[in-house]
Design a protein around this motif. Structure first.
Motif, PDB file in Angstrom:
ATOM      1  N   SER A  21       0.831  -1.210   0.000  1.00  0.00           N
ATOM      2  CA  SER A  21       0.000   0.000   0.000  1.00  0.00           C
ATOM      3  C   SER A  21       0.863   1.257   0.000  1.00  0.00           C
ATOM      4  CB  SER A  21      -0.935   0.001   1.216  1.00  0.00           C
ATOM      5  OG  SER A  21      -1.770  -1.126   1.219  1.00  0.00           O
ATOM      6  N   PHE A  22       1.903   1.270   0.836  1.00  0.00           N
ATOM      7  CA  PHE A  22       2.788   2.436   0.903  1.00  0.00           C
ATOM      8  C   PHE A  22       3.527   2.649  -0.419  1.00  0.00           C
ATOM      9  CE2 PHE A  22       2.898   1.944   5.725  1.00  0.00           C
ATOM     10  CZ  PHE A  22       2.115   3.069   5.929  1.00  0.00           C
ATOM     11  N   VAL A  23       3.958   1.557  -1.054  1.00  0.00           N
ATOM     12  CA  VAL A  23       4.680   1.663  -2.322  1.00  0.00           C
ATOM     13  C   VAL A  23       3.758   2.136  -3.433  1.00  0.00           C
ATOM     14  CG1 VAL A  23       5.870   0.365  -4.132  1.00  0.00           C
ATOM     15  CG2 VAL A  23       6.464  -0.026  -1.737  1.00  0.00           C
ATOM     16  N   ILE A  24       2.561   1.551  -3.510  1.00  0.00           N
ATOM     17  CA  ILE A  24       1.620   1.915  -4.578  1.00  0.00           C
ATOM     18  C   ILE A  24       1.165   3.367  -4.428  1.00  0.00           C
ATOM     19  CG2 ILE A  24      -0.682   1.507  -5.514  1.00  0.00           C
ATOM     20  CD1 ILE A  24      -0.270  -1.459  -4.980  1.00  0.00           C
ATOM     21  N   VAL A  25       0.720   3.709  -3.205  1.00  0.00           N
ATOM     22  CA  VAL A  25       0.240   5.078  -2.976  1.00  0.00           C
ATOM     23  C   VAL A  25       1.389   6.076  -3.096  1.00  0.00           C
ATOM     24  CG1 VAL A  25      -0.847   6.641  -1.329  1.00  0.00           C
ATOM     25  CG2 VAL A  25      -1.651   4.289  -1.517  1.00  0.00           C
ATOM     26  N   GLY A  26       2.521   5.732  -2.499  1.00  0.00           N
ATOM     27  CA  GLY A  26       3.670   6.638  -2.549  1.00  0.00           C
ATOM     28  C   GLY A  26       4.241   6.781  -3.943  1.00  0.00           C
ATOM     29  N   GLY A  27       4.235   5.684  -4.723  1.00  0.00           N
ATOM     30  CA  GLY A  27       4.823   5.730  -6.057  1.00  0.00           C
ATOM     31  C   GLY A  27       3.860   6.202  -7.126  1.00  0.00           C
ATOM     32  N   ALA A  28       2.717   5.522  -7.222  1.00  0.00           N
ATOM     33  CA  ALA A  28       1.775   5.805  -8.305  1.00  0.00           C
ATOM     34  C   ALA A  28       1.073   7.148  -8.140  1.00  0.00           C
ATOM     35  CB  ALA A  28       0.736   4.683  -8.384  1.00  0.00           C
ATOM     36  N   ILE A  29       0.861   7.565  -6.892  1.00  0.00           N
ATOM     37  CA  ILE A  29       0.108   8.796  -6.669  1.00  0.00           C
ATOM     38  C   ILE A  29       1.020   9.972  -6.311  1.00  0.00           C
ATOM     39  CG2 ILE A  29      -1.700   9.892  -5.278  1.00  0.00           C
ATOM     40  CD1 ILE A  29      -2.965   7.158  -4.933  1.00  0.00           C
ATOM     41  N   PHE A  30       1.903   9.768  -5.329  1.00  0.00           N
ATOM     42  CA  PHE A  30       2.721  10.885  -4.850  1.00  0.00           C
ATOM     43  C   PHE A  30       3.993  11.088  -5.673  1.00  0.00           C
ATOM     44  CE2 PHE A  30       0.780   9.842  -0.483  1.00  0.00           C
ATOM     45  CZ  PHE A  30      -0.343  10.591  -0.784  1.00  0.00           C
ATOM     46  N   PHE A  31       4.819  10.054  -5.806  1.00  0.00           N
ATOM     47  CA  PHE A  31       6.104  10.191  -6.483  1.00  0.00           C
ATOM     48  C   PHE A  31       5.935  10.625  -7.937  1.00  0.00           C
ATOM     49  CE2 PHE A  31       9.898   8.674  -8.712  1.00  0.00           C
ATOM     50  CZ  PHE A  31      10.906   9.167  -7.892  1.00  0.00           C
ATOM     51  N   ALA A  32       4.885  10.130  -8.587  1.00  0.00           N
ATOM     52  CA  ALA A  32       4.637  10.470  -9.996  1.00  0.00           C
ATOM     53  C   ALA A  32       4.339  11.948 -10.196  1.00  0.00           C
ATOM     54  CB  ALA A  32       3.482   9.627 -10.534  1.00  0.00           C
ATOM     55  N   THR A  33       3.900  12.620  -9.141  1.00  0.00           N
ATOM     56  CA  THR A  33       3.551  14.043  -9.257  1.00  0.00           C
ATOM     57  C   THR A  33       4.665  14.965  -8.776  1.00  0.00           C
ATOM     58  OG1 THR A  33       2.498  14.023  -7.068  1.00  0.00           O
ATOM     59  CG2 THR A  33       1.108  13.506  -8.963  1.00  0.00           C
ATOM     60  N   THR A  34       5.815  14.398  -8.422  1.00  0.00           N
ATOM     61  CA  THR A  34       6.942  15.213  -7.946  1.00  0.00           C
ATOM     62  C   THR A  34       7.947  15.423  -9.071  1.00  0.00           C
ATOM     63  OG1 THR A  34       8.307  13.337  -7.234  1.00  0.00           O
ATOM     64  CG2 THR A  34       6.673  14.162  -5.663  1.00  0.00           C
ATOM     65  N   LEU A  56      11.059  14.624  -8.545  1.00  0.00           N
ATOM     66  CA  LEU A  56      12.156  13.749  -8.131  1.00  0.00           C
ATOM     67  C   LEU A  56      12.515  12.768  -9.238  1.00  0.00           C
ATOM     68  CD1 LEU A  56      10.948  12.936  -4.497  1.00  0.00           C
ATOM     69  CD2 LEU A  56      12.751  14.542  -5.147  1.00  0.00           C
ATOM     70  N   ALA A  57      13.794  12.399  -9.296  1.00  0.00           N
ATOM     71  CA  ALA A  57      14.266  11.399 -10.249  1.00  0.00           C
ATOM     72  C   ALA A  57      14.400  10.056  -9.550  1.00  0.00           C
ATOM     73  CB  ALA A  57      15.611  11.830 -10.832  1.00  0.00           C
ATOM     74  N   LEU A  58      14.554   8.983 -10.336  1.00  0.00           N
ATOM     75  CA  LEU A  58      14.692   7.646  -9.763  1.00  0.00           C
ATOM     76  C   LEU A  58      15.915   7.539  -8.863  1.00  0.00           C
ATOM     77  CD1 LEU A  58      13.749   5.396 -12.832  1.00  0.00           C
ATOM     78  CD2 LEU A  58      12.351   5.895 -10.822  1.00  0.00           C
ATOM     79  N   LEU A  59      16.963   8.308  -9.180  1.00  0.00           N
ATOM     80  CA  LEU A  59      18.178   8.280  -8.368  1.00  0.00           C
ATOM     81  C   LEU A  59      17.965   8.898  -6.983  1.00  0.00           C
ATOM     82  CD1 LEU A  59      20.918   9.206 -11.015  1.00  0.00           C
ATOM     83  CD2 LEU A  59      20.450   6.958 -10.004  1.00  0.00           C
ATOM     84  N   ASP A  60      16.858   9.610  -6.824  1.00  0.00           N
ATOM     85  CA  ASP A  60      16.553  10.210  -5.515  1.00  0.00           C
ATOM     86  C   ASP A  60      15.912   9.204  -4.555  1.00  0.00           C
ATOM     87  OD1 ASP A  60      17.426  12.817  -6.198  1.00  0.00           O
ATOM     88  OD2 ASP A  60      15.548  13.170  -7.288  1.00  0.00           O
ATOM     89  N   ILE A  61      15.499   8.052  -5.083  1.00  0.00           N
ATOM     90  CA  ILE A  61      14.801   7.070  -4.239  1.00  0.00           C
ATOM     91  C   ILE A  61      15.713   6.416  -3.201  1.00  0.00           C
ATOM     92  CG2 ILE A  61      13.543   4.876  -4.246  1.00  0.00           C
ATOM     93  CD1 ILE A  61      12.269   5.658  -6.857  1.00  0.00           C
ATOM     94  N   PRO A  62      16.917   5.904  -3.577  1.00  0.00           N
ATOM     95  CA  PRO A  62      17.759   5.245  -2.565  1.00  0.00           C
ATOM     96  C   PRO A  62      18.051   6.096  -1.325  1.00  0.00           C
ATOM     97  CG  PRO A  62      18.568   4.737  -4.749  1.00  0.00           C
ATOM     98  CD  PRO A  62      17.491   5.765  -4.934  1.00  0.00           C
ATOM     99  N   PRO A  63      18.446   7.391  -1.478  1.00  0.00           N
ATOM    100  CA  PRO A  63      18.652   8.200  -0.267  1.00  0.00           C
ATOM    101  C   PRO A  63      17.375   8.376   0.547  1.00  0.00           C
ATOM    102  CG  PRO A  63      19.647   9.253  -2.178  1.00  0.00           C
ATOM    103  CD  PRO A  63      18.791   8.141  -2.695  1.00  0.00           C
TER     104      PRO A  63
END
Length: 417
Positions: A17-30, A32-39
Protein backbone atom coordinates in the motif's frame (compact mmCIF):
# COMPACT_ATOMS: atom_id res chain seq x y z
CA UNK A 1 12.99 -7.19 -1.34
CA UNK A 2 14.60 -10.03 0.59
CA UNK A 3 12.44 -9.38 3.65
CA UNK A 4 9.16 -9.08 1.79
CA UNK A 5 8.80 -12.82 1.14
CA UNK A 6 9.16 -13.65 4.84
CA UNK A 7 7.00 -10.81 6.18
CA UNK A 8 3.52 -11.51 7.57
CA UNK A 9 0.45 -10.91 5.45
CA UNK A 10 -0.51 -7.73 7.32
CA UNK A 11 2.89 -6.10 6.79
CA UNK A 12 2.98 -7.19 3.14
CA UNK A 13 -0.32 -5.40 2.62
CA UNK A 14 0.97 -2.30 4.42
CA UNK A 15 4.21 -2.34 2.43
CA UNK A 16 2.47 -2.76 -0.92
CA UNK A 17 0.00 0.00 0.00
CA UNK A 18 2.79 2.44 0.90
CA UNK A 19 4.68 1.66 -2.32
CA UNK A 20 1.62 1.92 -4.58
CA UNK A 21 0.24 5.08 -2.98
CA UNK A 22 3.67 6.64 -2.55
CA UNK A 23 4.82 5.73 -6.06
CA UNK A 24 1.77 5.81 -8.30
CA UNK A 25 0.11 8.80 -6.67
CA UNK A 26 2.72 10.88 -4.85
CA UNK A 27 6.10 10.19 -6.48
CA UNK A 28 4.64 10.47 -10.00
CA UNK A 29 3.55 14.04 -9.26
CA UNK A 30 6.94 15.21 -7.95
CA UNK A 31 10.05 16.48 -9.74
CA UNK A 32 12.16 13.75 -8.13
CA UNK A 33 14.27 11.40 -10.25
CA UNK A 34 14.69 7.65 -9.76
CA UNK A 35 18.18 8.28 -8.37
CA UNK A 36 16.55 10.21 -5.51
CA UNK A 37 14.80 7.07 -4.24
CA UNK A 38 17.76 5.25 -2.56
CA UNK A 39 18.65 8.20 -0.27
CA UNK A 40 14.95 8.54 0.51
CA UNK A 41 14.74 4.95 1.78
CA UNK A 42 17.33 5.47 4.53
CA UNK A 43 15.17 7.92 6.48
CA UNK A 44 14.00 5.28 9.00
CA UNK A 45 17.18 3.19 9.26
CA UNK A 46 17.92 4.64 12.72
CA UNK A 47 14.66 3.09 13.99
CA UNK A 48 15.63 -0.28 12.50
CA UNK A 49 19.06 -0.06 14.11
CA UNK A 50 17.45 0.57 17.50
CA UNK A 51 15.19 -2.46 17.03
CA UNK A 52 18.25 -4.54 16.12
CA UNK A 53 20.02 -3.93 19.46
CA UNK A 54 17.02 -4.25 21.80
CA UNK A 55 17.44 -8.05 22.23
CA UNK A 56 20.61 -7.39 24.25
CA UNK A 57 18.64 -5.57 26.94
CA UNK A 58 16.10 -8.37 26.95
CA UNK A 59 18.96 -10.86 27.33
CA UNK A 60 20.40 -9.36 30.50
CA UNK A 61 16.93 -9.47 32.06
CA UNK A 62 16.65 -13.15 31.14
CA UNK A 63 20.22 -13.93 32.26
CA UNK A 64 19.57 -12.24 35.59
CA UNK A 65 16.35 -14.24 35.93
CA UNK A 66 14.32 -11.07 36.34
CA UNK A 67 11.63 -12.67 34.18
CA UNK A 68 11.03 -15.04 37.10
CA UNK A 69 10.18 -11.97 39.17
CA UNK A 70 6.82 -11.70 37.42
CA UNK A 71 6.03 -15.30 38.27
CA UNK A 72 6.89 -14.82 41.94
CA UNK A 73 4.96 -11.56 42.24
CA UNK A 74 1.84 -13.14 40.78
CA UNK A 75 1.73 -16.27 42.94
CA UNK A 76 -0.62 -14.91 45.57
CA UNK A 77 0.88 -14.18 48.98
CA UNK A 78 -1.22 -12.04 51.36
CA UNK A 79 -3.82 -11.57 48.63
CA UNK A 80 -7.38 -11.59 50.00
CA UNK A 81 -9.27 -10.76 46.81
CA UNK A 82 -8.82 -10.39 43.07
CA UNK A 83 -8.55 -6.62 43.49
CA UNK A 84 -5.27 -6.95 45.37
CA UNK A 85 -3.99 -9.38 42.74
CA UNK A 86 -5.08 -6.94 40.02
CA UNK A 87 -2.95 -4.19 41.56
CA UNK A 88 0.01 -6.53 41.97
CA UNK A 89 -0.30 -7.82 38.40
CA UNK A 90 -0.50 -4.35 36.88
CA UNK A 91 2.54 -3.21 38.86
CA UNK A 92 4.57 -6.25 37.85
CA UNK A 93 3.64 -5.85 34.18
CA UNK A 94 4.44 -2.15 34.15
CA UNK A 95 7.81 -2.70 35.86
CA UNK A 96 9.15 -5.44 33.62
CA UNK A 97 7.60 -4.52 30.28
CA UNK A 98 10.10 -1.66 30.05
CA UNK A 99 12.83 -4.31 29.57
CA UNK A 100 11.00 -7.44 28.40
CA UNK A 101 8.36 -5.87 26.15
CA UNK A 102 5.99 -8.52 24.72
CA UNK A 103 7.68 -11.32 26.70
CA UNK A 104 6.30 -9.88 29.94
CA UNK A 105 2.73 -10.37 28.69
CA UNK A 106 3.25 -14.04 27.78
CA UNK A 107 4.97 -14.80 31.12
CA UNK A 108 2.27 -13.04 33.17
CA UNK A 109 -0.59 -14.65 31.29
CA UNK A 110 0.82 -18.16 31.72
CA UNK A 111 1.09 -17.64 35.50
CA UNK A 112 -2.32 -16.00 35.86
CA UNK A 113 -4.09 -18.69 33.83
CA UNK A 114 -2.71 -21.30 36.25
CA UNK A 115 -3.43 -19.27 39.40
CA UNK A 116 -6.99 -18.36 38.42
CA UNK A 117 -8.19 -21.88 37.60
CA UNK A 118 -10.45 -21.97 40.72
CA UNK A 119 -12.11 -18.74 39.52
CA UNK A 120 -14.99 -18.82 37.03
CA UNK A 121 -13.42 -18.82 33.55
CA UNK A 122 -15.31 -15.75 32.30
CA UNK A 123 -14.15 -13.71 35.30
CA UNK A 124 -10.59 -15.06 35.07
CA UNK A 125 -10.35 -14.31 31.35
CA UNK A 126 -11.65 -10.78 31.83
CA UNK A 127 -9.15 -10.26 34.66
CA UNK A 128 -6.23 -11.38 32.46
CA UNK A 129 -7.40 -9.38 29.43
CA UNK A 130 -7.57 -6.22 31.52
CA UNK A 131 -4.60 -6.41 33.86
CA UNK A 132 -1.97 -7.65 31.39
CA UNK A 133 -3.01 -5.36 28.53
CA UNK A 134 -3.25 -2.29 30.73
CA UNK A 135 -0.08 -2.99 32.70
CA UNK A 136 1.73 -3.48 29.39
CA UNK A 137 0.46 -0.16 28.01
CA UNK A 138 1.49 1.74 31.15
CA UNK A 139 5.17 0.90 30.57
CA UNK A 140 5.28 2.23 27.01
CA UNK A 141 4.88 6.04 27.38
CA UNK A 142 8.12 6.51 29.32
CA UNK A 143 10.35 3.56 28.40
CA UNK A 144 13.35 4.70 26.27
CA UNK A 145 13.26 1.26 24.61
CA UNK A 146 9.75 1.78 23.20
CA UNK A 147 9.56 2.36 19.44
CA UNK A 148 6.43 4.56 19.63
CA UNK A 149 8.20 6.93 22.02
CA UNK A 150 11.38 6.92 19.93
CA UNK A 151 9.44 7.61 16.73
CA UNK A 152 7.48 10.49 18.28
CA UNK A 153 10.75 12.09 19.40
CA UNK A 154 12.21 11.44 15.94
CA UNK A 155 9.27 13.21 14.26
CA UNK A 156 8.97 16.19 16.62
CA UNK A 157 12.61 16.71 17.61
CA UNK A 158 11.80 17.22 21.32
CA UNK A 159 14.28 16.14 23.98
CA UNK A 160 13.55 13.00 25.96
CA UNK A 161 14.24 14.86 29.22
CA UNK A 162 11.61 17.43 28.26
CA UNK A 163 8.99 14.81 27.43
CA UNK A 164 9.68 12.34 30.26
CA UNK A 165 8.05 14.27 33.19
CA UNK A 166 4.77 14.56 31.28
CA UNK A 167 4.82 10.89 30.37
CA UNK A 168 5.47 9.86 33.97
CA UNK A 169 2.67 12.12 35.18
CA UNK A 170 0.19 10.60 32.70
CA UNK A 171 1.34 7.07 33.57
CA UNK A 172 0.99 7.61 37.33
CA UNK A 173 -2.47 9.14 36.91
CA UNK A 174 -3.69 6.27 34.71
CA UNK A 175 -2.12 3.68 37.02
CA UNK A 176 -3.91 5.10 40.08
CA UNK A 177 -7.20 5.52 38.24
CA UNK A 178 -7.16 2.01 36.81
CA UNK A 179 -6.18 0.40 40.12
CA UNK A 180 -8.92 2.26 42.00
CA UNK A 181 -11.53 1.12 39.51
CA UNK A 182 -10.26 -2.36 38.65
CA UNK A 183 -8.46 -3.17 41.90
CA UNK A 184 -10.91 -1.85 44.47
CA UNK A 185 -14.31 -1.24 42.92
CA UNK A 186 -14.61 -4.11 40.43
CA UNK A 187 -12.38 -7.10 41.25
CA UNK A 188 -12.06 -6.14 44.92
CA UNK A 189 -15.44 -7.73 45.56
CA UNK A 190 -14.29 -11.17 44.40
CA UNK A 191 -12.48 -13.41 46.90
CA UNK A 192 -9.18 -15.00 45.94
CA UNK A 193 -8.81 -18.72 46.89
CA UNK A 194 -6.68 -19.03 50.02
CA UNK A 195 -5.13 -22.25 48.70
CA UNK A 196 -3.17 -20.17 46.21
CA UNK A 197 -1.52 -17.98 48.86
CA UNK A 198 1.72 -19.95 48.94
CA UNK A 199 4.53 -17.42 48.82
CA UNK A 200 7.01 -18.19 51.56
CA UNK A 201 9.32 -15.90 53.49
CA UNK A 202 12.23 -17.34 51.52
CA UNK A 203 10.59 -16.29 48.28
CA UNK A 204 9.93 -12.80 49.66
CA UNK A 205 13.59 -12.46 50.60
CA UNK A 206 14.53 -13.39 47.02
CA UNK A 207 12.04 -10.97 45.47
CA UNK A 208 13.13 -7.81 47.31
CA UNK A 209 16.77 -7.76 46.07
CA UNK A 210 15.58 -8.39 42.51
CA UNK A 211 13.16 -5.46 42.70
CA UNK A 212 15.89 -3.19 44.09
CA UNK A 213 18.29 -4.26 41.33
CA UNK A 214 15.65 -3.62 38.70
CA UNK A 215 14.86 -0.14 40.05
CA UNK A 216 18.56 0.77 40.15
CA UNK A 217 19.12 -0.49 36.60
CA UNK A 218 16.09 1.31 35.22
CA UNK A 219 16.96 4.56 37.00
CA UNK A 220 20.57 4.37 35.82
CA UNK A 221 19.59 3.78 32.21
CA UNK A 222 17.12 6.66 32.19
CA UNK A 223 19.71 8.95 33.80
CA UNK A 224 22.39 8.01 31.24
CA UNK A 225 20.03 8.64 28.32
CA UNK A 226 19.14 12.09 29.66
CA UNK A 227 22.70 13.08 30.64
CA UNK A 228 24.27 12.00 27.34
CA UNK A 229 21.56 13.83 25.45
CA UNK A 230 22.16 17.04 27.39
CA UNK A 231 25.97 16.85 27.35
CA UNK A 232 26.61 15.87 23.74
CA UNK A 233 23.36 17.06 22.10
CA UNK A 234 22.91 13.74 20.33
CA UNK A 235 19.65 12.39 18.94
CA UNK A 236 17.59 10.28 21.32
CA UNK A 237 17.47 7.19 19.07
CA UNK A 238 21.24 7.30 18.53
CA UNK A 239 21.94 7.58 22.28
CA UNK A 240 19.70 4.63 23.17
CA UNK A 241 21.12 2.54 20.31
CA UNK A 242 24.78 2.96 21.30
CA UNK A 243 23.98 2.64 25.02
CA UNK A 244 21.98 -0.62 25.06
CA UNK A 245 24.79 -3.16 24.53
CA UNK A 246 27.47 -1.66 26.84
CA UNK A 247 24.87 -0.95 29.54
CA UNK A 248 23.48 -4.48 29.34
CA UNK A 249 27.00 -5.95 29.47
CA UNK A 250 27.93 -3.85 32.54
CA UNK A 251 24.66 -4.79 34.24
CA UNK A 252 25.34 -8.49 33.59
CA UNK A 253 28.87 -8.12 34.98
CA UNK A 254 27.58 -6.34 38.11
CA UNK A 255 25.15 -9.19 38.89
CA UNK A 256 27.74 -11.84 37.92
CA UNK A 257 25.81 -13.15 34.93
CA UNK A 258 28.21 -12.23 32.14
CA UNK A 259 28.68 -15.75 30.76
CA UNK A 260 24.97 -16.52 30.50
CA UNK A 261 24.32 -12.98 29.21
CA UNK A 262 26.64 -13.40 26.20
CA UNK A 263 25.29 -16.89 25.46
CA UNK A 264 21.63 -15.87 25.69
CA UNK A 265 22.27 -12.51 24.06
CA UNK A 266 24.07 -13.91 21.03
CA UNK A 267 21.28 -16.41 20.34
CA UNK A 268 18.52 -13.83 20.88
CA UNK A 269 20.31 -11.27 18.71
CA UNK A 270 20.83 -13.73 15.84
CA UNK A 271 17.18 -14.80 15.97
CA UNK A 272 15.97 -11.19 16.10
CA UNK A 273 18.21 -10.05 13.23
CA UNK A 274 16.98 -12.91 11.06
CA UNK A 275 13.32 -12.18 11.87
CA UNK A 276 13.06 -8.43 11.37
CA UNK A 277 11.23 -8.86 8.06
CA UNK A 278 8.04 -7.13 9.20
CA UNK A 279 9.83 -4.05 10.50
CA UNK A 280 12.14 -3.81 7.49
CA UNK A 281 9.22 -3.94 5.05
CA UNK A 282 7.25 -1.43 7.13
CA UNK A 283 9.94 1.19 7.72
CA UNK A 284 11.58 1.09 4.27
CA UNK A 285 8.28 1.41 2.39
CA UNK A 286 7.14 3.98 4.95
CA UNK A 287 10.22 6.10 4.21
CA UNK A 288 9.41 6.00 0.49
CA UNK A 289 5.77 6.93 1.15
CA UNK A 290 6.63 9.84 3.46
CA UNK A 291 9.43 11.15 1.25
CA UNK A 292 7.19 11.10 -1.83
CA UNK A 293 4.33 12.75 0.05
CA UNK A 294 6.49 15.61 1.30
CA UNK A 295 7.44 16.58 -2.28
CA UNK A 296 4.02 15.96 -3.79
CA UNK A 297 1.19 18.48 -4.43
CA UNK A 298 -1.07 15.92 -2.74
CA UNK A 299 0.32 17.16 0.58
CA UNK A 300 -1.73 20.33 0.14
CA UNK A 301 -4.94 18.31 -0.12
CA UNK A 302 -4.13 16.43 3.09
CA UNK A 303 -3.29 19.69 4.86
CA UNK A 304 -6.60 21.38 4.04
CA UNK A 305 -8.64 19.75 6.87
CA UNK A 306 -5.87 20.76 9.29
CA UNK A 307 -5.98 24.35 8.05
CA UNK A 308 -9.73 24.42 8.67
CA UNK A 309 -9.27 23.57 12.36
CA UNK A 310 -5.97 25.44 12.85
CA UNK A 311 -7.69 27.94 15.15
CA UNK A 312 -9.10 25.12 17.26
CA UNK A 313 -6.13 23.03 18.46
CA UNK A 314 -8.33 20.92 20.75
CA UNK A 315 -10.25 19.71 17.68
CA UNK A 316 -6.97 18.82 15.96
CA UNK A 317 -5.82 16.87 19.02
CA UNK A 318 -9.10 14.94 19.05
CA UNK A 319 -8.75 14.22 15.32
CA UNK A 320 -5.27 12.74 15.88
CA UNK A 321 -6.55 10.53 18.71
CA UNK A 322 -9.55 9.30 16.68
CA UNK A 323 -7.28 8.59 13.70
CA UNK A 324 -5.01 6.33 15.77
CA UNK A 325 -7.95 4.46 17.30
CA UNK A 326 -9.73 3.84 14.00
CA UNK A 327 -6.56 2.75 12.22
CA UNK A 328 -5.64 0.35 15.05
CA UNK A 329 -9.05 -1.33 14.93
CA UNK A 330 -8.54 -1.99 11.22
CA UNK A 331 -5.19 -3.64 11.86
CA UNK A 332 -2.87 -0.71 11.10
CA UNK A 333 -0.06 -0.57 13.67
CA UNK A 334 0.26 2.80 15.47
CA UNK A 335 3.86 2.97 14.25
CA UNK A 336 2.56 2.95 10.66
CA UNK A 337 -0.05 5.58 11.48
CA UNK A 338 2.51 7.77 13.20
CA UNK A 339 5.18 7.43 10.54
CA UNK A 340 3.00 7.32 7.45
CA UNK A 341 0.09 9.69 8.10
CA UNK A 342 1.43 12.00 10.80
CA UNK A 343 5.05 11.99 9.65
CA UNK A 344 4.15 13.47 6.29
CA UNK A 345 2.36 16.46 7.80
CA UNK A 346 4.40 16.81 11.00
CA UNK A 347 5.91 20.18 10.01
CA UNK A 348 2.49 21.75 9.70
CA UNK A 349 1.25 20.14 12.92
CA UNK A 350 4.26 21.45 14.83
CA UNK A 351 3.47 24.99 13.68
CA UNK A 352 -0.02 24.69 15.16
CA UNK A 353 0.56 22.58 18.26
CA UNK A 354 4.30 23.10 19.09
CA UNK A 355 6.74 20.12 19.24
CA UNK A 356 6.13 19.11 22.88
CA UNK A 357 2.34 19.13 22.55
CA UNK A 358 2.54 17.08 19.35
CA UNK A 359 4.96 14.60 20.95
CA UNK A 360 2.60 14.10 23.92
CA UNK A 361 -0.46 13.44 21.77
CA UNK A 362 1.49 11.11 19.46
CA UNK A 363 2.76 8.97 22.35
CA UNK A 364 -0.54 8.81 24.25
CA UNK A 365 -2.62 8.32 21.09
CA UNK A 366 -0.32 5.50 19.96
CA UNK A 367 -0.04 3.81 23.36
CA UNK A 368 -3.76 4.11 24.16
CA UNK A 369 -4.56 1.96 21.12
CA UNK A 370 -2.33 -0.95 22.24
CA UNK A 371 -5.00 -2.61 24.47
CA UNK A 372 -7.68 -2.25 21.76
CA UNK A 373 -5.66 -2.89 18.59
CA UNK A 374 -7.74 -5.85 17.42
CA UNK A 375 -4.96 -7.22 15.21
CA UNK A 376 -2.04 -5.96 17.30
CA UNK A 377 0.68 -8.34 18.48
CA UNK A 378 -0.11 -8.30 22.22
CA UNK A 379 -3.87 -8.55 21.66
CA UNK A 380 -3.30 -11.46 19.27
CA UNK A 381 -1.06 -13.26 21.79
CA UNK A 382 -3.64 -12.75 24.54
CA UNK A 383 -6.43 -13.94 22.25
CA UNK A 384 -4.54 -17.13 21.41
CA UNK A 385 -3.55 -17.74 25.03
CA UNK A 386 -7.12 -17.45 26.33
CA UNK A 387 -8.82 -18.76 23.17
CA UNK A 388 -11.03 -15.70 23.11
CA UNK A 389 -12.02 -13.33 20.33
CA UNK A 390 -9.65 -10.34 19.95
CA UNK A 391 -12.76 -8.17 19.66
CA UNK A 392 -13.68 -9.17 23.22
CA UNK A 393 -10.29 -7.88 24.41
CA UNK A 394 -10.96 -4.63 22.54
CA UNK A 395 -14.39 -4.37 24.17
CA UNK A 396 -13.11 -4.88 27.72
CA UNK A 397 -10.38 -2.25 27.31
CA UNK A 398 -12.20 0.31 25.17
CA UNK A 399 -13.23 2.63 28.03
CA UNK A 400 -9.70 2.48 29.47
CA UNK A 401 -8.22 3.44 26.09
CA UNK A 402 -10.71 6.27 25.64
CA UNK A 403 -9.81 7.68 29.06
CA UNK A 404 -6.08 7.27 28.34
CA UNK A 405 -6.48 9.12 25.04
CA UNK A 406 -8.58 11.85 26.67
CA UNK A 407 -5.93 12.44 29.33
CA UNK A 408 -3.34 12.74 26.57
CA UNK A 409 -5.48 15.26 24.72
CA UNK A 410 -6.00 17.39 27.84
CA UNK A 411 -2.30 17.36 28.78
CA UNK A 412 -1.23 18.18 25.21
CA UNK A 413 -3.73 21.06 25.16
CA UNK A 414 -2.50 22.31 28.54
CA UNK A 415 1.11 22.34 27.26
CA UNK A 416 -0.01 24.66 24.44
CA UNK A 417 -0.52 27.30 27.12
Amino acid sequence: MLSFGSASRLFKILGISFVIVGGAIFFATTDLALLDIPPMLEANLSILTLLAVLPWMNSVVTAGRFDKLIQNLLRGGNVQNLGALYQRSTTAMMSLTAFLNVSSATIAQDVLVENLKPIHKKVADKFIMMTTMRGYSLALPWSPLEVLLALSIFITGVKYAELLPWMIMITVFMFILDNVWGGRLYFGKIDYPKDNQTIKEKQNSEIRPKIIQLIIALGSFLALVILLGNWFHLEFIFIVTILVLPFAACWAFAIRRSKSFWTIGWNKWKYSMNNMHNFIVLFVTLAFFTGSLNDSPALNLIQRPIILVADYPIVLLIMIQVLFMLMSMFGVHPVATMGGVIGGISTMLIDILNPLSLAIILVTAGVSTVPIGTYGLVVTITSMSLRQSPYLITYYNLIYSLIFGTVGILVAYFVLG
